[in-house]
Design a protein around this motif. Structure first.
Motif, PDB file in Angstrom:
ATOM      1  N   TRP A 181     108.064 -18.801   2.152  1.00 27.30           N
ATOM      2  CA  TRP A 181     106.660 -18.481   2.417  1.00 27.30           C
ATOM      3  C   TRP A 181     106.288 -17.124   1.831  1.00 27.30           C
ATOM      4  CZ3 TRP A 181     104.587 -16.011   7.414  1.00 27.30           C
ATOM      5  CH2 TRP A 181     103.187 -15.985   7.416  1.00 27.30           C
ATOM      6  N   THR A 182     106.934 -16.081   2.325  1.00 27.85           N
ATOM      7  CA  THR A 182     106.537 -14.726   1.917  1.00 27.85           C
ATOM      8  C   THR A 182     106.867 -14.459   0.451  1.00 27.85           C
ATOM      9  OG1 THR A 182     108.653 -13.799   2.680  1.00 27.85           O
ATOM     10  CG2 THR A 182     106.850 -13.876   4.270  1.00 27.85           C
ATOM     11  N   GLY A 183     108.046 -14.882   0.014  1.00 28.71           N
ATOM     12  CA  GLY A 183     108.449 -14.619  -1.361  1.00 28.71           C
ATOM     13  C   GLY A 183     107.559 -15.308  -2.372  1.00 28.71           C
ATOM     14  N   THR A 184     107.124 -16.525  -2.046  1.00 28.80           N
ATOM     15  CA  THR A 184     106.250 -17.261  -2.961  1.00 28.80           C
ATOM     16  C   THR A 184     104.865 -16.630  -3.022  1.00 28.80           C
ATOM     17  OG1 THR A 184     107.427 -19.336  -2.575  1.00 28.80           O
ATOM     18  CG2 THR A 184     105.176 -19.495  -3.433  1.00 28.80           C
ATOM     19  N   TRP A 185     104.231 -16.443  -1.857  1.00 28.06           N
ATOM     20  CA  TRP A 185     102.860 -15.960  -1.830  1.00 28.06           C
ATOM     21  C   TRP A 185     102.716 -14.521  -2.313  1.00 28.06           C
ATOM     22  CZ3 TRP A 185      98.137 -18.150  -0.873  1.00 28.06           C
ATOM     23  CH2 TRP A 185      98.154 -19.493  -0.495  1.00 28.06           C
ATOM     24  N   LEU A 186     103.712 -13.699  -2.077  1.00 26.29           N
ATOM     25  CA  LEU A 186     103.609 -12.295  -2.474  1.00 26.29           C
ATOM     26  C   LEU A 186     104.121 -12.055  -3.887  1.00 26.29           C
ATOM     27  CD1 LEU A 186     104.712 -10.596   0.876  1.00 26.29           C
ATOM     28  CD2 LEU A 186     102.391 -11.080   0.064  1.00 26.29           C
ATOM     29  N   SER A 187     104.568 -13.080  -4.551  1.00 21.01           N
ATOM     30  CA  SER A 187     105.032 -12.961  -5.930  1.00 21.01           C
ATOM     31  C   SER A 187     103.850 -12.763  -6.875  1.00 21.01           C
ATOM     32  CB  SER A 187     105.804 -14.216  -6.338  1.00 21.01           C
ATOM     33  OG  SER A 187     105.998 -14.259  -7.733  1.00 21.01           O
ATOM     34  N   PRO A 188     103.947 -11.823  -7.842  1.00 11.50           N
ATOM     35  CA  PRO A 188     102.855 -11.647  -8.806  1.00 11.50           C
ATOM     36  C   PRO A 188     102.530 -12.919  -9.570  1.00 11.50           C
ATOM     37  CG  PRO A 188     104.404  -9.817  -8.928  1.00 11.50           C
ATOM     38  CD  PRO A 188     105.023 -10.843  -8.026  1.00 11.50           C
ATOM     39  N   GLY A 189     103.530 -13.759  -9.781  1.00 15.06           N
ATOM     40  CA  GLY A 189     103.302 -14.996 -10.501  1.00 15.06           C
ATOM     41  C   GLY A 189     102.469 -16.014  -9.752  1.00 15.06           C
ATOM     42  N   TRP A 190     102.279 -15.806  -8.457  1.00 17.43           N
ATOM     43  CA  TRP A 190     101.512 -16.727  -7.630  1.00 17.43           C
ATOM     44  C   TRP A 190     100.041 -16.330  -7.542  1.00 17.43           C
ATOM     45  CZ3 TRP A 190     102.519 -21.426  -5.939  1.00 17.43           C
ATOM     46  CH2 TRP A 190     101.819 -21.960  -4.851  1.00 17.43           C
ATOM     47  N   ALA A 191      99.681 -15.160  -8.040  1.00 18.91           N
ATOM     48  CA  ALA A 191      98.348 -14.596  -7.834  1.00 18.91           C
ATOM     49  C   ALA A 191      97.223 -15.479  -8.360  1.00 18.91           C
ATOM     50  CB  ALA A 191      98.272 -13.208  -8.476  1.00 18.91           C
ATOM     51  N   SER A 192      97.483 -16.254  -9.398  1.00 17.30           N
ATOM     52  CA  SER A 192      96.421 -17.071  -9.993  1.00 17.30           C
ATOM     53  C   SER A 192      96.432 -18.512  -9.486  1.00 17.30           C
ATOM     54  CB  SER A 192      96.566 -17.077 -11.518  1.00 17.30           C
ATOM     55  OG  SER A 192      97.816 -17.639 -11.901  1.00 17.30           O
ATOM     56  N   TRP A 193      97.272 -18.814  -8.496  1.00 25.60           N
ATOM     57  CA  TRP A 193      97.357 -20.187  -7.996  1.00 25.60           C
ATOM     58  C   TRP A 193      96.042 -20.615  -7.350  1.00 25.60           C
ATOM     59  CZ3 TRP A 193      96.739 -21.955  -2.970  1.00 25.60           C
ATOM     60  CH2 TRP A 193      97.034 -23.317  -2.771  1.00 25.60           C
ATOM     61  N   ASN A 194      95.679 -21.862  -7.544  1.00 29.95           N
ATOM     62  CA  ASN A 194      94.527 -22.445  -6.849  1.00 29.95           C
ATOM     63  C   ASN A 194      94.628 -23.964  -6.906  1.00 29.95           C
ATOM     64  OD1 ASN A 194      92.996 -23.528  -9.255  1.00 29.95           O
ATOM     65  ND2 ASN A 194      93.042 -21.342  -9.786  1.00 29.95           N
ATOM     66  N   LEU A 195      93.745 -24.621  -6.192  1.00 27.94           N
ATOM     67  CA  LEU A 195      93.725 -26.078  -6.112  1.00 27.94           C
ATOM     68  C   LEU A 195      92.580 -26.678  -6.922  1.00 27.94           C
ATOM     69  CD1 LEU A 195      94.382 -26.709  -2.299  1.00 27.94           C
ATOM     70  CD2 LEU A 195      95.946 -27.217  -4.184  1.00 27.94           C
ATOM     71  N   ASP A 196      91.989 -25.915  -7.823  1.00 24.44           N
ATOM     72  CA  ASP A 196      90.780 -26.357  -8.507  1.00 24.44           C
ATOM     73  C   ASP A 196      90.957 -27.709  -9.202  1.00 24.44           C
ATOM     74  OD1 ASP A 196      89.916 -23.925  -7.642  1.00 24.44           O
ATOM     75  OD2 ASP A 196      89.372 -23.144  -9.613  1.00 24.44           O
TER      76      ASP A 196
END
Length: 262
Positions: A181-196
Protein backbone atom coordinates in the motif's frame (compact mmCIF):
# COMPACT_ATOMS: atom_id res chain seq x y z
CA UNK A 1 -15.77 -26.65 1.36
CA UNK A 2 -19.09 -26.23 -0.46
CA UNK A 3 -19.06 -22.86 -2.20
CA UNK A 4 -22.85 -22.65 -1.96
CA UNK A 5 -23.03 -22.76 1.82
CA UNK A 6 -23.43 -19.44 3.68
CA UNK A 7 -20.03 -17.91 4.28
CA UNK A 8 -18.31 -21.05 3.00
CA UNK A 9 -14.62 -20.91 2.13
CA UNK A 10 -13.15 -22.20 -1.10
CA UNK A 11 -9.70 -22.18 -2.66
CA UNK A 12 -9.16 -20.68 -6.09
CA UNK A 13 -6.07 -21.87 -7.96
CA UNK A 14 -4.04 -19.34 -9.96
CA UNK A 15 -0.67 -19.46 -11.71
CA UNK A 16 0.94 -17.65 -8.79
CA UNK A 17 -0.81 -19.21 -5.78
CA UNK A 18 -4.14 -19.97 -4.17
CA UNK A 19 -6.79 -17.37 -3.42
CA UNK A 20 -9.20 -17.72 -0.52
CA UNK A 21 -12.83 -16.89 -1.30
CA UNK A 22 -16.20 -17.07 0.46
CA UNK A 23 -19.80 -17.11 -0.73
CA UNK A 24 -23.03 -15.83 0.84
CA UNK A 25 -26.19 -16.95 -0.99
CA UNK A 26 -29.23 -14.85 -0.18
CA UNK A 27 -32.35 -16.47 1.28
CA UNK A 28 -34.77 -17.15 -1.59
CA UNK A 29 -32.33 -15.54 -4.00
CA UNK A 30 -33.26 -15.20 -7.65
CA UNK A 31 -30.46 -17.16 -9.31
CA UNK A 32 -31.08 -15.29 -12.57
CA UNK A 33 -29.75 -12.10 -10.97
CA UNK A 34 -26.01 -11.59 -11.48
CA UNK A 35 -24.10 -12.15 -8.22
CA UNK A 36 -22.12 -9.40 -6.52
CA UNK A 37 -18.34 -9.84 -6.26
CA UNK A 38 -16.58 -7.81 -3.56
CA UNK A 39 -13.09 -6.36 -4.09
CA UNK A 40 -11.34 -5.28 -0.91
CA UNK A 41 -9.20 -2.22 -0.12
CA UNK A 42 -5.41 -1.89 0.19
CA UNK A 43 -5.21 -3.37 3.70
CA UNK A 44 -8.33 -5.47 3.47
CA UNK A 45 -9.37 -9.09 3.15
CA UNK A 46 -12.52 -11.19 3.30
CA UNK A 47 -12.65 -11.14 7.09
CA UNK A 48 -12.52 -7.35 7.23
CA UNK A 49 -15.80 -7.11 5.33
CA UNK A 50 -17.22 -8.52 8.61
CA UNK A 51 -21.01 -9.04 8.45
CA UNK A 52 -21.56 -6.81 5.43
CA UNK A 53 -21.53 -9.53 2.71
CA UNK A 54 -24.34 -11.46 4.37
CA UNK A 55 -26.42 -8.33 4.88
CA UNK A 56 -25.78 -7.28 1.30
CA UNK A 57 -26.94 -10.68 0.06
CA UNK A 58 -30.13 -10.47 2.12
CA UNK A 59 -30.89 -6.88 1.10
CA UNK A 60 -30.34 -7.42 -2.63
CA UNK A 61 -31.54 -11.00 -3.00
CA UNK A 62 -28.29 -11.81 -4.77
CA UNK A 63 -25.41 -14.13 -4.06
CA UNK A 64 -22.33 -12.29 -2.76
CA UNK A 65 -18.76 -13.50 -3.19
CA UNK A 66 -15.63 -12.03 -1.63
CA UNK A 67 -12.01 -13.09 -1.99
CA UNK A 68 -8.56 -12.29 -0.64
CA UNK A 69 -6.22 -11.00 -3.31
CA UNK A 70 -2.89 -12.78 -3.59
CA UNK A 71 -0.76 -11.77 -0.59
CA UNK A 72 -3.74 -10.77 1.57
CA UNK A 73 -5.81 -12.48 4.25
CA UNK A 74 -5.77 -16.27 3.94
CA UNK A 75 -4.57 -16.32 0.33
CA UNK A 76 -1.05 -17.46 -0.48
CA UNK A 77 1.84 -14.98 -0.21
CA UNK A 78 2.48 -12.79 -3.20
CA UNK A 79 5.87 -13.79 -4.64
CA UNK A 80 6.75 -10.28 -5.82
CA UNK A 81 5.95 -6.60 -5.60
CA UNK A 82 2.89 -4.90 -7.03
CA UNK A 83 3.55 -3.67 -10.54
CA UNK A 84 2.37 -0.34 -11.97
CA UNK A 85 -0.61 -2.05 -13.64
CA UNK A 86 -1.72 -4.08 -10.61
CA UNK A 87 -5.20 -2.53 -10.52
CA UNK A 88 -5.96 -3.51 -14.11
CA UNK A 89 -4.17 -6.84 -13.79
CA UNK A 90 -6.38 -7.86 -10.85
CA UNK A 91 -9.43 -7.72 -13.10
CA UNK A 92 -7.69 -9.91 -15.67
CA UNK A 93 -6.02 -12.23 -13.16
CA UNK A 94 -7.36 -12.83 -9.66
CA UNK A 95 -10.91 -11.72 -10.37
CA UNK A 96 -11.07 -13.70 -13.60
CA UNK A 97 -9.92 -16.82 -11.72
CA UNK A 98 -12.61 -16.33 -9.07
CA UNK A 99 -15.31 -15.87 -11.70
CA UNK A 100 -14.20 -19.07 -13.40
CA UNK A 101 -13.98 -21.06 -10.15
CA UNK A 102 -17.52 -20.10 -9.14
CA UNK A 103 -18.79 -20.57 -12.71
CA UNK A 104 -20.01 -16.98 -12.88
CA UNK A 105 -21.08 -15.40 -16.13
CA UNK A 106 -22.75 -12.03 -15.59
CA UNK A 107 -21.76 -10.27 -12.36
CA UNK A 108 -21.81 -6.96 -10.48
CA UNK A 109 -18.47 -5.67 -9.17
CA UNK A 110 -18.52 -3.94 -5.77
CA UNK A 111 -15.19 -2.47 -4.70
CA UNK A 112 -13.98 -0.44 -1.74
CA UNK A 113 -11.12 2.09 -2.03
CA UNK A 114 -8.53 0.71 -4.46
CA UNK A 115 -10.92 -2.23 -4.81
CA UNK A 116 -13.37 0.25 -6.32
CA UNK A 117 -10.74 1.06 -8.92
CA UNK A 118 -10.50 -2.67 -9.58
CA UNK A 119 -14.28 -2.86 -9.94
CA UNK A 120 -14.14 -0.14 -12.59
CA UNK A 121 -11.33 -1.93 -14.41
CA UNK A 122 -13.43 -5.10 -14.22
CA UNK A 123 -16.12 -3.32 -16.21
CA UNK A 124 -13.52 -2.37 -18.79
CA UNK A 125 -11.90 -5.81 -18.87
CA UNK A 126 -15.18 -7.79 -18.89
CA UNK A 127 -17.54 -5.61 -20.96
CA UNK A 128 -19.80 -8.48 -21.94
CA UNK A 129 -20.44 -9.81 -18.44
CA UNK A 130 -19.93 -6.99 -15.90
CA UNK A 131 -23.47 -5.68 -15.58
CA UNK A 132 -22.83 -2.98 -13.01
CA UNK A 133 -20.23 -1.42 -10.74
CA UNK A 134 -20.64 -0.21 -7.18
CA UNK A 135 -17.70 2.06 -6.42
CA UNK A 136 -17.25 2.88 -2.74
CA UNK A 137 -14.62 5.45 -1.66
CA UNK A 138 -12.82 5.06 -4.99
CA UNK A 139 -9.51 6.65 -5.79
CA UNK A 140 -9.65 7.56 -9.46
CA UNK A 141 -6.34 9.42 -9.51
CA UNK A 142 -3.50 10.40 -7.19
CA UNK A 143 -4.16 13.50 -5.09
CA UNK A 144 -2.24 15.02 -2.19
CA UNK A 145 -5.08 14.31 0.24
CA UNK A 146 -4.70 10.59 -0.44
CA UNK A 147 -0.93 10.70 -0.04
CA UNK A 148 -1.18 12.69 3.19
CA UNK A 149 -3.55 10.10 4.63
CA UNK A 150 -1.20 7.29 3.64
CA UNK A 151 1.81 9.05 5.20
CA UNK A 152 -0.16 9.49 8.43
CA UNK A 153 -1.11 5.80 8.44
CA UNK A 154 2.51 4.84 7.76
CA UNK A 155 3.63 6.80 10.84
CA UNK A 156 0.88 5.19 12.89
CA UNK A 157 1.88 1.65 11.91
CA UNK A 158 5.50 2.43 12.83
CA UNK A 159 4.47 2.80 16.50
CA UNK A 160 5.07 -0.14 18.86
CA UNK A 161 2.41 -2.81 18.66
CA UNK A 162 0.55 -1.34 15.70
CA UNK A 163 1.56 -4.01 13.20
CA UNK A 164 -0.35 -6.52 15.31
CA UNK A 165 -3.53 -4.98 13.86
CA UNK A 166 -2.51 -6.18 10.40
CA UNK A 167 -1.04 -9.47 11.59
CA UNK A 168 -4.44 -10.41 13.01
CA UNK A 169 -5.82 -10.58 9.47
CA UNK A 170 -2.76 -11.17 7.27
CA UNK A 171 -0.43 -13.14 9.55
CA UNK A 172 3.19 -13.22 8.43
CA UNK A 173 2.21 -11.36 5.25
CA UNK A 174 1.36 -8.17 7.19
CA UNK A 175 4.61 -6.31 6.41
CA UNK A 176 4.20 -7.09 2.71
CA UNK A 177 0.59 -5.85 2.80
CA UNK A 178 1.57 -2.54 4.39
CA UNK A 179 4.45 -2.00 1.96
CA UNK A 180 2.24 -2.90 -0.99
CA UNK A 181 0.00 0.00 0.00
CA UNK A 182 2.40 2.68 1.20
CA UNK A 183 5.31 1.76 -1.06
CA UNK A 184 3.15 1.78 -4.18
CA UNK A 185 1.22 4.99 -3.52
CA UNK A 186 4.19 6.99 -2.26
CA UNK A 187 6.42 5.93 -5.14
CA UNK A 188 7.26 8.76 -7.60
CA UNK A 189 6.40 6.39 -10.42
CA UNK A 190 2.81 6.18 -9.19
CA UNK A 191 2.18 9.94 -9.26
CA UNK A 192 0.57 9.95 -12.71
CA UNK A 193 -1.68 6.92 -12.13
CA UNK A 194 -5.38 7.33 -12.89
CA UNK A 195 -8.41 5.38 -14.07
CA UNK A 196 -9.24 7.64 -17.03
CA UNK A 197 -8.85 5.02 -19.77
CA UNK A 198 -10.68 2.34 -17.80
CA UNK A 199 -13.54 4.72 -17.01
CA UNK A 200 -14.02 5.60 -20.65
CA UNK A 201 -14.13 1.87 -21.47
CA UNK A 202 -16.64 1.08 -18.71
CA UNK A 203 -20.07 1.11 -20.37
CA UNK A 204 -22.17 -0.50 -17.63
CA UNK A 205 -24.05 1.54 -14.99
CA UNK A 206 -21.95 2.74 -12.05
CA UNK A 207 -23.01 3.72 -8.53
CA UNK A 208 -20.31 5.92 -6.98
CA UNK A 209 -20.65 6.13 -3.18
CA UNK A 210 -18.33 8.53 -1.37
CA UNK A 211 -18.13 9.94 2.16
CA UNK A 212 -17.84 13.69 2.24
CA UNK A 213 -15.31 13.44 5.09
CA UNK A 214 -13.15 10.74 3.48
CA UNK A 215 -9.54 11.40 4.60
CA UNK A 216 -8.17 9.43 1.63
CA UNK A 217 -9.98 11.26 -1.16
CA UNK A 218 -12.21 14.27 -1.71
CA UNK A 219 -15.37 14.34 -3.83
CA UNK A 220 -13.18 15.01 -6.87
CA UNK A 221 -13.03 11.23 -7.30
CA UNK A 222 -16.75 10.47 -7.78
CA UNK A 223 -17.01 13.64 -9.86
CA UNK A 224 -14.27 12.34 -12.15
CA UNK A 225 -16.00 8.97 -12.39
CA UNK A 226 -19.24 10.69 -13.42
CA UNK A 227 -17.47 12.90 -15.95
CA UNK A 228 -15.45 10.20 -17.70
CA UNK A 229 -17.39 6.93 -17.45
CA UNK A 230 -18.66 5.46 -20.69
CA UNK A 231 -21.99 4.50 -19.10
CA UNK A 232 -24.53 6.08 -16.76
CA UNK A 233 -23.28 7.06 -13.30
CA UNK A 234 -25.23 7.67 -10.11
CA UNK A 235 -23.26 9.59 -7.46
CA UNK A 236 -24.23 9.21 -3.81
CA UNK A 237 -22.38 11.52 -1.38
CA UNK A 238 -22.74 10.69 2.32
CA UNK A 239 -22.47 13.64 4.73
CA UNK A 240 -20.47 13.01 7.90
CA UNK A 241 -19.01 9.80 6.47
CA UNK A 242 -15.34 8.83 6.18
CA UNK A 243 -13.53 6.21 4.14
CA UNK A 244 -15.59 3.10 5.01
CA UNK A 245 -19.25 3.86 4.26
CA UNK A 246 -20.33 0.21 4.43
CA UNK A 247 -19.26 0.20 8.08
CA UNK A 248 -19.96 3.81 9.08
CA UNK A 249 -23.33 4.21 7.35
CA UNK A 250 -24.30 0.68 6.37
CA UNK A 251 -28.08 1.25 6.13
CA UNK A 252 -27.57 4.15 3.71
CA UNK A 253 -25.17 2.09 1.61
CA UNK A 254 -27.54 -0.88 1.45
CA UNK A 255 -30.47 1.37 0.46
CA UNK A 256 -28.39 2.99 -2.28
CA UNK A 257 -27.25 -0.38 -3.62
CA UNK A 258 -30.76 -1.87 -3.59
CA UNK A 259 -32.12 1.18 -5.45
CA UNK A 260 -29.26 1.04 -7.96
CA UNK A 261 -29.72 -2.66 -8.69
CA UNK A 262 -33.48 -2.39 -8.83
Amino acid sequence: MDAAAPGAGIWVETAHGRLHARSWPAPDADTARPPIVLLHDSLGCVELWRDFPGRLATATGRRVIAYDRLGFGRSDPNPGRLGPDFVLEEARGGLAAVLARFDIGDFVAFGHSIGAGMAITAAAAHPGTCRGVISESAQALVEERTLAGIRAAQRQFALPGQMARLERYHGAKAAWVLDAWTGTWLSPGWASWNLDAELRAASCPILAIHGEDDPYGCTRHPERIAALAGGPVTVRLLPGCGHVPHREQEPDVLRAVVAFLG
